[in-house]
Enzyme design. Structure first.
Site, PDB file in Angstrom:
ATOM      1  N   VAL A 269       0.840  -1.203   0.000  1.00  0.00           N
ATOM      2  CA  VAL A 269       0.000   0.000   0.000  1.00  0.00           C
ATOM      3  C   VAL A 269       0.876   1.255   0.000  1.00  0.00           C
ATOM      4  CG1 VAL A 269      -1.908  -1.167   1.146  1.00  0.00           C
ATOM      5  CG2 VAL A 269      -0.178  -0.012   2.522  1.00  0.00           C
TER       6      VAL A 269
ATOM      7  N   CYS B  42       8.985   8.331  -5.035  1.00  0.00           N
ATOM      8  CA  CYS B  42       9.862   7.694  -4.037  1.00  0.00           C
ATOM      9  C   CYS B  42      10.987   8.553  -3.491  1.00  0.00           C
ATOM     10  CB  CYS B  42      10.450   6.424  -4.629  1.00  0.00           C
ATOM     11  SG  CYS B  42       9.197   5.202  -4.983  1.00  0.00           S
TER      12      CYS B  42
ATOM     13  N   GLU C  27      10.858  -3.225  -2.668  1.00  0.00           N
ATOM     14  CA  GLU C  27      10.856  -3.312  -4.136  1.00  0.00           C
ATOM     15  C   GLU C  27      11.800  -2.254  -4.707  1.00  0.00           C
ATOM     16  OE1 GLU C  27       9.501  -5.682  -6.172  1.00  0.00           O
ATOM     17  OE2 GLU C  27      10.925  -4.531  -7.361  1.00  0.00           O
TER      18      GLU C  27
ATOM     19  N   LYS D 155      16.404   0.013   1.733  1.00  0.00           N
ATOM     20  CA  LYS D 155      15.564   0.611   0.682  1.00  0.00           C
ATOM     21  C   LYS D 155      15.658   2.138   0.750  1.00  0.00           C
ATOM     22  CE  LYS D 155      12.577   1.485  -2.370  1.00  0.00           C
ATOM     23  NZ  LYS D 155      12.743   1.296  -3.793  1.00  0.00           N
TER      24      LYS D 155
HETATM   25  N1  NAD Z   1       6.196   3.656  -7.344  1.00  0.00           N
HETATM   26  C1  NAD Z   1       7.410   3.157  -7.300  1.00  0.00           C
HETATM   27  O1  NAD Z   1       8.204   3.263  -8.223  1.00  0.00           O
HETATM   28  C2  NAD Z   1       7.876   2.410  -6.074  1.00  0.00           C
HETATM   29  C3  NAD Z   1       9.048   1.665  -6.149  1.00  0.00           C
HETATM   30  C4  NAD Z   1       9.460   0.955  -5.031  1.00  0.00           C
HETATM   31  C5  NAD Z   1       8.715   1.020  -3.864  1.00  0.00           C
HETATM   32  N2  NAD Z   1       7.579   1.769  -3.801  1.00  0.00           N
HETATM   33  C6  NAD Z   1       6.818   1.762  -2.552  1.00  0.00           C
HETATM   34  O2  NAD Z   1       5.739   0.845  -2.689  1.00  0.00           O
HETATM   35  C7  NAD Z   1       4.585   1.311  -1.971  1.00  0.00           C
HETATM   36  C8  NAD Z   1       3.399   1.411  -2.909  1.00  0.00           C
HETATM   37  O3  NAD Z   1       3.693   2.400  -3.888  1.00  0.00           O
HETATM   38  P1  NAD Z   1       2.784   2.583  -5.183  1.00  0.00           P
HETATM   39  O4  NAD Z   1       3.512   3.545  -6.054  1.00  0.00           O
HETATM   40  O5  NAD Z   1       2.386   1.251  -5.708  1.00  0.00           O
HETATM   41  O6  NAD Z   1       1.496   3.290  -4.511  1.00  0.00           O
HETATM   42  P2  NAD Z   1       0.058   3.498  -5.169  1.00  0.00           P
HETATM   43  O7  NAD Z   1      -0.545   4.667  -4.488  1.00  0.00           O
HETATM   44  O8  NAD Z   1       0.152   3.452  -6.660  1.00  0.00           O
HETATM   45  O9  NAD Z   1      -0.762   2.166  -4.756  1.00  0.00           O
HETATM   46  C9  NAD Z   1      -1.128   1.839  -3.450  1.00  0.00           C
HETATM   47  C10 NAD Z   1      -2.517   1.197  -3.487  1.00  0.00           C
HETATM   48  O10 NAD Z   1      -2.826   0.697  -2.185  1.00  0.00           O
HETATM   49  C11 NAD Z   1      -4.238   0.812  -2.010  1.00  0.00           C
HETATM   50  N3  NAD Z   1      -4.569   0.700  -0.593  1.00  0.00           N
HETATM   51  C12 NAD Z   1      -4.300   1.584   0.409  1.00  0.00           C
HETATM   52  N4  NAD Z   1      -4.767   1.108   1.573  1.00  0.00           N
HETATM   53  C13 NAD Z   1      -5.334  -0.099   1.323  1.00  0.00           C
HETATM   54  C14 NAD Z   1      -5.973  -1.080   2.140  1.00  0.00           C
HETATM   55  N5  NAD Z   1      -6.087  -0.913   3.462  1.00  0.00           N
HETATM   56  N6  NAD Z   1      -6.451  -2.194   1.546  1.00  0.00           N
HETATM   57  C15 NAD Z   1      -6.328  -2.377   0.208  1.00  0.00           C
HETATM   58  N7  NAD Z   1      -5.717  -1.484  -0.612  1.00  0.00           N
HETATM   59  C16 NAD Z   1      -5.214  -0.356  -0.060  1.00  0.00           C
HETATM   60  C17 NAD Z   1      -4.570   2.147  -2.617  1.00  0.00           C
HETATM   61  O11 NAD Z   1      -5.948   2.246  -2.945  1.00  0.00           O
HETATM   62  C18 NAD Z   1      -3.648   2.171  -3.855  1.00  0.00           C
HETATM   63  O12 NAD Z   1      -4.320   1.711  -5.014  1.00  0.00           O
HETATM   64  C19 NAD Z   1       4.996   2.640  -1.349  1.00  0.00           C
HETATM   65  O13 NAD Z   1       5.434   2.415  -0.027  1.00  0.00           O
HETATM   66  C20 NAD Z   1       6.157   3.089  -2.213  1.00  0.00           C
HETATM   67  O14 NAD Z   1       7.065   3.903  -1.509  1.00  0.00           O
HETATM   68  C21 NAD Z   1       7.143   2.454  -4.896  1.00  0.00           C
END
Ligand code: NAD
Length: 495
Positions: free
Chosen positions: A103, A295, A180, A239
Site C-alpha cells: 500500500v 519515491c 521493491e 531501501k
Molecule cells: N512507485 C514506485 O516506483 C515504487 C518503487 C518501489 C517502492 N515503492 C513503494 O511501494 C509502496 C506502494 O507504492 P505505489 O507507487 O504502488 O502506490 P500506489 O498509491 O500506486 O498504490 C497503493 C494502493 O494501495 C491501495 N490501498 C491503500 N490502503 C489499502 C488497504 N487498506 N487495503 C487495500 N488497498 C489499499 C490504494 O488504494 C492504492 O491503489 C509505497 O510504499 C512506495 O514507496 C514504490
C-alpha cells in the site's frame, strides 16, 4: 503438523511452500510485481486486491491503470489463469499463505512529523485487517517502503490480535521485509532481471523458514545468488538508503550544472569525465531540471525524519540538503525561463513538453513539470501542455491547489492540454522540455522546423532534460538553453 491453507508443509506454523499469494494494494508496485510473480509461477494463485474499485475495474479491463512497457502482455497472459484482481480483500487474505503489503506510504501532510515522516496508516489498516480476518498462519511481507522498525509495530498488532485456527492451534504470523527496487518505466524489465532481491527476516528458525519460502517463489526465475537475506532492520533501512544514495547523485550533478552554466563548462562532459572513473561509474549522473517521482523525495524526507528522531541532527541536515538542492534546481530553471524571456512571461504562451516525472510512465507524482507550471501560473503565463501518456484529468488535478476556491476554474483558463508537440507549440514564445520522452528526443529537424515556424519570434527552447541536439536546434533558429550548458565564456586574456 497439518498443512496450512494448501501449502504443502510448514515449520511451526510457517507455510514453507507458497501456493497462494495475496497482494494488498494494486498500485504501481503491487500490480506489476505480483503480475510478474503470476507469470513466472503458474503453480501459485495470485490475487491482487485494493479498496479502490475504480482501480480494480481498470486492472480487469483492456486499459490498465498503470502504464509500463511490457505490462499489458504479462497481464493478458495470466489474468483469469492464476492472476486475479479483486476488491474482496478479506477473501484473498483468508486464502493466502503469503501476503504482500504493497500500500502507499506518502509523506504525512499534518500532525507530528508533517512534511517529513511517512504516513503509515494504510500499512496499519492492512495489518489490522489481516489480524482480524485470518483463520490460518501466514507470512506477511512488507513490500511498501517503510521506516526502519515498522515490522516491529506490525508484529505487535498481529500478535495482540491473533486468534486460533479451526483445529485449535494458535495462528502465527511471520513478518518479512522485501522492499521493491523496480523503477517506473522499466518495471517489467527490472522485475524480470532484478539486480538483487532483498529479504529481511528475524534471526529465528521460523523467520528463516519464512524467508526461504519467499526466496523459493523468486527462485522460479531469479538466480539464487541474487537473493540476499538479511536482518529485518537492515532490509528496511537498505531501501531508504538506496534511494537516498541515488537521489544524492542527481542533486550532486545538478549542483555542478549550476557551476557549469556560470563558467562555460559543459555538464555532460563533466559527468562523462567523472563517470569514466570506475569508482564513480556513469549511472545517475544526468543533469536535469530536478528529480521527481513518488519515491526519492518521500524516502529521503523519511530518512531525514528518522535521523532527527534518533537525535542525529547532522545526519538529518546532510540528507535534507539533497532535497533542498532538488528544489533549488527546479526553481533555478524556472527563473532562467522568466529572465530569458525579458523578465516577464505574463500573458505569454509557454509550451510544456512532458508532464510525467520521467519517460515511459504516466505517473506524475512530484513531477518537476508540476512545480514549473505552478511557477509559470503565478507569473500569469498561458500554458499549453503535451504529454504522450498523462491524462487531461490528472494534469488538471495536479495543477489545482486543494482548498483554493475557484482554482480549478482559474487553471482551466490558464492551461490547455495539447494533442501533439506541434499543437502545444503553435503560437508559443517558449518551449520547455520537462520529460525525456523519446518522442521529443527523436523529433527530426523537419519537425522542429515546423514547430519553429509556428512559434512567435524570437523562439526560445529550454531543455530541462538535456536530450535535444542544441546545435541542430540553433541552426533551425531557436534560442536554446540546456541545463548545465552555459554560453561559452571567452576569457579576455585568451580573446
Ligand atoms: N512507485 C514506485 O516506483 C515504487 C518503487 C518501489 C517502492 N515503492 C513503494 O511501494 C509502496 C506502494 O507504492 P505505489 O507507487 O504502488 O502506490 P500506489 O498509491 O500506486 O498504490 C497503493 C494502493 O494501495 C491501495 N490501498 C491503500 N490502503 C489499502 C488497504 N487498506 N487495503 C487495500 N488497498 C489499499 C490504494 O488504494 C492504492 O491503489 C509505497 O510504499 C512506495 O514507496 C514504490
Amino acid at each position: 503438523m497439518a498443512a496450512v491453507n494448501g501449502s504443502s508443509s510448514n515449520i511451526q506454523g510457517v507455510p514453507t511452500h507458497v501456493k497462494s499469494i495475496c497482494c494488498i494494494g494494486a498500485g504501481y508496485v503491487g500490480g506489476p510485481t505480483c503480475s510478474v510473480i503470476a507469470l513466472k509461477c503458474p503453480h501459485i494463485k495470485v490475487t491482487i486486491v485494493d479498496i479502490n474499485p475504480v482501480r480494480i475495474a481498470a486492472w480487469n479491463s483492456d486499459v490498465l491503470p498503470v502504464y509500463e512497457p511490457g505490462l499489458d502482455e504479462v497481464v493478458r497472459e495470466c489474468r483469469g489463469r492464476n492472476l486475479f484482481f479483486s476488491t474482496d480483500v478479506d477473501a484473498a487474505i483468508k486464502e493466502a499463505d503469503l501476503i504482500f503489503v504493497s500500500v502507499n506510504t506518502p509523506t504525512k501532510t499534518s500532525g507530528v512529523g508533517k512534511g517529513f515522516a511517512a504516513d503509515l496508516h494504510y500499512v496499519e489498516a492492512s495489518t489490522r485487517r489481516i489480524a482480524s480476518v485470518a483463520t490460518s498462519s501466514k507470512i506477511i511481507v512488507e513490500k511498501s517502503t517503510v521506516p526502519c522498525r515498522t515490522a516491529a509495530s506490525m508484529r505487535t498488532i498481529l500478535e495482540s490480535n491473533s486468534t486460533f485456527a479451526a483445529d485449535g492451534t494458535q495462528i502465527s504470523f511471520q513478518i518479512l521485509s522485501n522492499p521493491e527496487f523496480l523503477a517506473e518505466g522499466t518495471a517489467i524489465r527490472d522485475l524480470f532481471a532484478p539486480d538483487r532481491v532483498l529479504i529481511g527476516s528475524l534471526d529465528t528458525q521460523q523467520g528463516k523458514a519464512a524467508a526461504n519460502a519467499l526466496s523459493e517463489v523468486y527462485e522460479n526465475w531469479v538466480d539464487r545468488s541474487k537473493v540476499y537475506q538479511t536482518g529485518l532492520w537492515s532490509s528496511e533501512l537498505s531501501k531508504l538508503a538506496a534511494n537516498a544514495l541515488l537521489a544524492q547523485r542527481i542533486s550532486s550533478i545538478n549542483s555542478l550544472a549550476a557551476i557549469c552554466e556560470a563558467t562555460g563548462a559543459n555538464v555532460d562532459e563533466v559527468a562523462h569525465a567523472c563517470g569514466l572513473d570506475g569508482r564513480i561509474g556513469n549511472k545517475f549522473l544526468k543533469a536535469s531540471v530536478g528529480f521527481g517521482g513518488s519515491c526519492f523525495q518521500k524516502d529521503i524526507l523519511n530518512l531525514v525524519y528518522l535521523s532527527e528522531s534518533l537525535g542525529l541532527k547532522e545526519v538529518s541536515d546532510y540528507w535534507h540538503q539533497v532535497i533542498k538542492m532538488n528544489e533549488y534546481s527546479k526553481e533555478r530553471f524556472a527563473r532562467k525561463v522568466v529572465s530569458t524571456l525579458f523578465n516577464t512571461i505574463t500573458f505569454k504562451k509557454i509550451a510544456v513538453l512532458g508532464f510525467a516525472f520521467k519517460k515511459d510512465t504516466g505517473d506524475t507524482r512530484e513531477a518537476a513539470a508540476i512545480t514549473l507550471c505552478k511557477y509559470f501560473r503565478q507569473e500569469r503565463a498561458f500554458i499549453a501542455i503535451y504529454d504522450p501518456k498523462v491524462t487531461t484529468n490528472q494534469i488538471m488535478l495536479d495543477l489545482t491547489e486543494p482548498g483554493v476556491v475557484d482554482d480549478a476554474e482559474a487553471v482551466r483558463k490558464q492551461v490547455r492540454i495539447a494533442t501533439s508537440m506541434q499543437d502545444a507549440c503553435d503560437d508559443a514564445e517558449a518551449v520547455i522540455i520537462c520529460t525525456e520522452w523519446d518522442e521529443f528526443k527523436n523529433a527530426s529537424k523537419q519537425e522542429w522546423e515546423a514547430i519553429y515556424k509556428a512559434m512567435k519570434k524570437p523562439s526560445f527552447l529550454f531543455d530541462g532534460r538535456g536530450i535535444v541536439d542544441t546545435k541542430m536546434l540553433r541552426e533551425v533558429g531557436f534560442k536554446v538553453h540546456a541545463v548545465g550548458k552555459g554560453p561559452v565564456i571567452v576569457d579576455p586574456v585568451w580573446a
